[in-house]
Enzyme design. Sequence first.
Site, PDB file in Angstrom:
ATOM      1  CG  ASN A 149      -1.880  -1.154   1.252  1.00  0.00           C
ATOM      2  OD1 ASN A 149      -2.387  -1.548   0.203  1.00  0.00           O
ATOM      3  ND2 ASN A 149      -2.140  -1.707   2.419  1.00  0.00           N
ATOM      4  CG  HIS A 205       4.336  -2.142   5.408  1.00  0.00           C
ATOM      5  ND1 HIS A 205       4.421  -0.781   5.606  1.00  0.00           N
ATOM      6  CD2 HIS A 205       3.006  -2.426   5.323  1.00  0.00           C
ATOM      7  CE1 HIS A 205       3.209  -0.259   5.637  1.00  0.00           C
ATOM      8  NE2 HIS A 205       2.337  -1.232   5.456  1.00  0.00           N
ATOM      9  CG  HIS A 225       0.299  -5.945   3.759  1.00  0.00           C
ATOM     10  ND1 HIS A 225      -0.303  -5.897   5.001  1.00  0.00           N
ATOM     11  CD2 HIS A 225       0.498  -4.652   3.403  1.00  0.00           C
ATOM     12  CE1 HIS A 225      -0.465  -4.628   5.371  1.00  0.00           C
ATOM     13  NE2 HIS A 225       0.017  -3.862   4.413  1.00  0.00           N
TER      14      HIS A 225
HETATM   15  P1  DGP Z   1      -0.674  -0.546   5.855  1.00  0.00           P
HETATM   16  O1  DGP Z   1      -2.094  -0.192   6.130  1.00  0.00           O
HETATM   17  O2  DGP Z   1      -0.421  -1.092   4.459  1.00  0.00           O
HETATM   18  O3  DGP Z   1       0.250   0.635   6.173  1.00  0.00           O
HETATM   19  O4  DGP Z   1      -0.296  -1.720   6.843  1.00  0.00           O
HETATM   20  C1  DGP Z   1       0.147  -1.518   8.127  1.00  0.00           C
HETATM   21  C2  DGP Z   1      -0.045  -2.816   8.855  1.00  0.00           C
HETATM   22  O5  DGP Z   1       0.704  -2.746  10.056  1.00  0.00           O
HETATM   23  C3  DGP Z   1      -1.478  -3.111   9.263  1.00  0.00           C
HETATM   24  O6  DGP Z   1      -1.921  -4.290   8.584  1.00  0.00           O
HETATM   25  C4  DGP Z   1      -1.425  -3.364  10.751  1.00  0.00           C
HETATM   26  C5  DGP Z   1       0.050  -3.496  11.040  1.00  0.00           C
HETATM   27  N1  DGP Z   1       0.463  -2.968  12.306  1.00  0.00           N
HETATM   28  C6  DGP Z   1       0.223  -1.730  12.783  1.00  0.00           C
HETATM   29  N2  DGP Z   1       0.776  -1.576  13.991  1.00  0.00           N
HETATM   30  C7  DGP Z   1       1.389  -2.754  14.285  1.00  0.00           C
HETATM   31  C8  DGP Z   1       2.141  -3.221  15.406  1.00  0.00           C
HETATM   32  O7  DGP Z   1       2.391  -2.509  16.389  1.00  0.00           O
HETATM   33  N3  DGP Z   1       2.601  -4.508  15.340  1.00  0.00           N
HETATM   34  C9  DGP Z   1       2.356  -5.309  14.262  1.00  0.00           C
HETATM   35  N4  DGP Z   1       2.843  -6.557  14.320  1.00  0.00           N
HETATM   36  N5  DGP Z   1       1.652  -4.904  13.195  1.00  0.00           N
HETATM   37  C10 DGP Z   1       1.186  -3.631  13.201  1.00  0.00           C
END
Ligand code: DGP
Length: 116
Positions: free
Chosen positions: A89, A102, A104
């Site tokens: 994204n 990142h 996914h």
């Molecule tokens: P996006 O919406 O593409 O920026 O994805 C960000 C992702 O990060 C979302 O799916 C949830 C994940 N995320 C947010 N905060 C944390 C966290 O503190 N730990 C982990 N493991 N994932 C997180």
Amino acid sequence: MSTQDCLFCKIVSGAVPSDRVYEDEDVFAFRDINPQAPTHILVIPKRHISSVADLTDSDVDIAGKLMVVASKLAGSCGIAGRGFRLVVNAGDEGGQSVNHLHLHLLGGRRLGWPPG
Ligand code: DGP
């Protein structure tokens, strides 16, 4: 945003805990806190890059390595044979909520298309 304020930089450093599934000198991977599929792993560069939109010619190696690591993780997680999806994204309308690049890695169920 400085790397000091970046959530995923804090996850890389260990300041924020995560369920790590892979790490090497350049790449870190951990389970998403809000999984959208039975397997939902985030694959990130250790070095802070805000977005895929900020990649430059000097990032070709790390961009490729993220893909290779994600593909290998799909294999080691047992979803490569059934199929999986890699999603990046970017920006507000692209649905990016964390400003550290990142990938996914999603799999373990049939994924719909088009995405929402
Ligand atoms: P996006 O919406 O593409 O920026 O994805 C960000 C992702 O990060 C979302 O799916 C949830 C994940 N995320 C947010 N905060 C944390 C966290 O503190 N730990 C982990 N493991 N994932 C997180």
